[in-house]
Motif scaffolding. Structure first.
Motif, PDB file in Angstrom:
ATOM      1  N   CYS A 119      -7.183   9.231  -8.040  1.00  0.00           N
ATOM      2  CA  CYS A 119      -6.234   8.141  -7.764  1.00  0.00           C
ATOM      3  C   CYS A 119      -6.215   7.783  -6.283  1.00  0.00           C
ATOM      4  N   ARG A 163       0.120   0.132  -8.699  1.00  0.00           N
ATOM      5  CA  ARG A 163      -0.125   0.480 -10.105  1.00  0.00           C
ATOM      6  C   ARG A 163      -0.848   1.820 -10.233  1.00  0.00           C
ATOM      7  N   GLY A 167      -0.830  -4.451  -4.721  1.00  0.00           N
ATOM      8  CA  GLY A 167      -0.373  -4.431  -6.106  1.00  0.00           C
ATOM      9  C   GLY A 167      -1.148  -3.426  -6.944  1.00  0.00           C
ATOM     10  N   GLU A 168      -2.461  -3.430  -6.763  1.00  0.00           N
ATOM     11  CA  GLU A 168      -3.277  -2.460  -7.495  1.00  0.00           C
ATOM     12  C   GLU A 168      -3.007  -1.040  -7.016  1.00  0.00           C
ATOM     13  N   LEU A 197       1.709   4.548  -9.619  1.00  0.00           N
ATOM     14  CA  LEU A 197       2.591   4.687 -10.783  1.00  0.00           C
ATOM     15  C   LEU A 197       1.888   5.387 -11.946  1.00  0.00           C
ATOM     16  N   ILE A 198       0.626   5.044 -12.177  1.00  0.00           N
ATOM     17  CA  ILE A 198      -0.135   5.724 -13.224  1.00  0.00           C
ATOM     18  C   ILE A 198      -0.237   7.207 -12.912  1.00  0.00           C
TER      19      ILE A 198
END
Length: 99
Positions: free
Chosen positions: A49, A64, A60-61, A67-68
């Motif tokens: 990650c 995400r 934004g990516e 968060l993942i």
């Protein structure tokens, strides 16, 4: 340069996944296997990650990806705890390894 750093981190993360899989196959009891799998996979996921977040084109990516990682880390810890608790209640034995 960022692509190289991201690739190196993702490769290291894949190495941790391989190490966790080897631990899953080689260790003698359910608790040792669970420990190897959850620790190595947690570190592998964090490195992958991080490498993906470094290579991400925008914030934004990156958000995400973070968060993942957080949701998978929470699910992994919860799942590992449930498996260990069930194994303990079912009477799984801890094998003593002699040095």
């Amino acid at each position: 340069m960022l692509e190289l750093a991201g690739t190196v981190l993702m490769t290291l993360g894949a190495g941790f996944f391989v190490a966790g899989t080897i631990g899953l196959l080689r260790f003698p009891d359910v608790f040792c296997r669970l420990h190897a799998l959850t620790k190595a996979d947690g570190m592998g996921l964090a490195l992958i990650c991080l490498g993906a977040a470094i290579a991400a084109p925008d914030w934004g990516e990156t958000l995400r990806i973070v968060l993942i990682w957080a949701f998978v880390a929470l699910a992994s810890a919860t799942g590992g705890h449930l498996v260990a608790r069930h194994a303990r209640r079912a009477g799984a034995l801890v094998l003593k390894v002699r040095a």
